[in-house]
Write a protein that holds these residues in place. Structure first.
Motif, short mmCIF file in Angstrom:
data_model
loop_
_atom_site.label_atom_id
_atom_site.label_comp_id
_atom_site.label_asym_id
_atom_site.label_seq_id
_atom_site.Cartn_x
_atom_site.Cartn_y
_atom_site.Cartn_z
N PRO A 8 11.59 14.70 -20.64
CA PRO A 8 13.07 15.04 -20.86
C PRO A 8 13.63 16.23 -20.07
O PRO A 8 12.67 17.26 -19.85
CB PRO A 8 13.32 15.14 -22.29
N GLY A 9 14.75 16.13 -20.01
CA GLY A 9 15.46 17.50 -19.62
C GLY A 9 17.05 17.29 -19.20
O GLY A 9 17.35 16.31 -19.42
N SER A 10 17.59 18.65 -18.76
CA SER A 10 18.95 18.48 -18.16
C SER A 10 18.88 17.95 -16.43
O SER A 10 19.93 17.19 -16.41
CB SER A 10 19.63 19.73 -18.39
N PHE A 11 17.96 18.18 -15.97
CA PHE A 11 17.79 17.93 -14.65
C PHE A 11 19.22 17.87 -13.94
O PHE A 11 19.75 16.98 -13.43
CB PHE A 11 17.50 16.34 -14.37
N GLY A 17 10.35 21.35 -8.30
CA GLY A 17 9.30 21.77 -9.65
C GLY A 17 9.56 20.84 -10.53
O GLY A 17 8.38 20.23 -11.14
N HIS A 18 10.43 20.01 -10.93
CA HIS A 18 10.48 19.00 -11.66
C HIS A 18 9.89 17.89 -11.18
O HIS A 18 9.08 17.32 -11.79
CB HIS A 18 12.06 18.34 -11.88
N ILE A 21 5.93 18.18 -11.52
CA ILE A 21 5.81 17.80 -12.90
C ILE A 21 5.51 16.06 -13.17
O ILE A 21 4.71 15.58 -13.73
CB ILE A 21 6.61 18.47 -13.78
N LYS A 42 25.22 24.04 -21.72
CA LYS A 42 24.83 24.65 -20.30
C LYS A 42 26.00 24.26 -19.23
O LYS A 42 25.48 24.59 -18.08
CB LYS A 42 23.35 23.84 -20.13
N ARG A 88 6.30 18.40 -21.03
CA ARG A 88 7.31 19.45 -20.51
C ARG A 88 6.36 20.41 -19.43
O ARG A 88 5.23 20.48 -19.61
CB ARG A 88 7.60 20.41 -21.62
N GLY A 89 7.16 20.96 -18.53
CA GLY A 89 6.55 21.93 -17.78
C GLY A 89 6.72 23.29 -18.11
O GLY A 89 7.99 23.68 -18.74
N LEU A 90 5.74 24.11 -17.73
CA LEU A 90 6.00 25.56 -18.13
C LEU A 90 5.55 26.39 -16.91
O LEU A 90 4.70 26.28 -16.08
CB LEU A 90 4.62 25.88 -18.91
N ARG A 91 6.82 27.12 -16.78
CA ARG A 91 6.70 28.11 -15.48
C ARG A 91 6.04 29.32 -15.83
O ARG A 91 5.23 29.51 -14.88
CB ARG A 91 8.07 28.37 -15.08
N ASP A 95 9.03 30.92 -20.66
CA ASP A 95 9.32 29.61 -21.08
C ASP A 95 8.46 29.30 -22.31
O ASP A 95 9.03 28.58 -23.22
CB ASP A 95 8.74 28.51 -20.24
N GLU A 99 9.77 27.20 -25.64
CA GLU A 99 9.20 25.73 -25.84
C GLU A 99 8.47 25.77 -27.25
O GLU A 99 8.30 24.49 -27.84
CB GLU A 99 8.13 25.31 -24.73
N THR A 120 3.23 24.65 -14.20
CA THR A 120 3.93 24.47 -12.73
C THR A 120 3.00 24.78 -11.52
O THR A 120 2.13 25.69 -11.73
CB THR A 120 5.16 25.36 -12.48
N LEU A 127 11.32 28.59 -9.69
CA LEU A 127 12.32 27.81 -9.39
C LEU A 127 13.09 27.25 -10.57
O LEU A 127 12.56 26.59 -11.56
CB LEU A 127 11.86 26.61 -8.45
#
Ligand code: ADP
Length: 159
Positions: A8-11, A17-18, A21, A42, A88-91, A95, A99, A120, A127
């Motif tokens: 999931p995300g706003s993208f 980077g997305h 993942i 946002k 989910r990704g962690l930078r 984050d 999270e 990431t 990014l």
């Protein structure tokens, strides 16, 4: 049952980077659904339909990935489509706290769905979609950081 995960995300918009993942998630799960959730707070630049189209164009080489959007609560949505996990990704450490809060709440809402975090690739650790929009607004160079379709779409938005 096919092992299905939601990413999931706003993208707003998708970045490399997305993509990294999602690609890695697609190697672990039989099916990955990348779902756009509209977070009005946002102030998105792209409409949900535009974001979906950019995701579809960027992910078309991955046969076990599909794109969707939802205005439900993430855990309700994940339950409805039969997902077993959320990816989910962690930078960075920054984050982590955010999270952790969301994940704890999500577990309370549905403890049958696990949230999995992927670190990431370090080359994308700085990014974010918001950083990309800021650079694009001033016609800065974002090549190598987003798919080409996204570069074009940003050029259109800010011309
Ligand atoms: P949200 O608004 O839900 O945070 P985003 O579109 O900003 O949605 O991000 C979706 C997911 O992708 C989040 O898990 C986020 O941490 C992850 N993500 C964003 N940018 C990167 C990146 N550069 N590398 C790895 N993961 C990332």
């Amino acid at each position: 049952m096919r092992k299905l995960a939601v990413c999931p995300g706003s993208f707003d918009p998708i970045t490399n980077g997305h993509l990294d993942i999602i690609r890695r998630g697609a190697k672990v799960f039989e099916e990955v659904v990348v779902t756009v959730f509209n977070n009005e707070s946002k102030s998105p630049l792209f409409t949900v339909e535009e974001r979906k189209q950019l995701l579809e164009d960027s992910l078309k080489d991955l046969p076990n990935v599909r794109v969707d959007s939802s205005s439900e609560l993430l855990m309700d949505y994940a339950g409805d489509i039969g997902a077993t996990a959320v990816i989910r990704g962690l930078r960075a450490v920054s984050d982590f706290e955010y999270e952790m809060q969301i994940t704890s709440m999500n577990r309370k809402l549905n403890e049958d769905i696990e949230t999995l975090f992927m670190m990431t690739n370090t080359k994308y650790s700085f990014l974010s979609s918001s950083m990309i929009k800021e650079i694009a607004k001033y016609q800065g160079n974002i090549s190598g950081l987003v798919p080409e379709v996204v570069e074009q779409a940003l050029r259109e938005k800010y011309k």
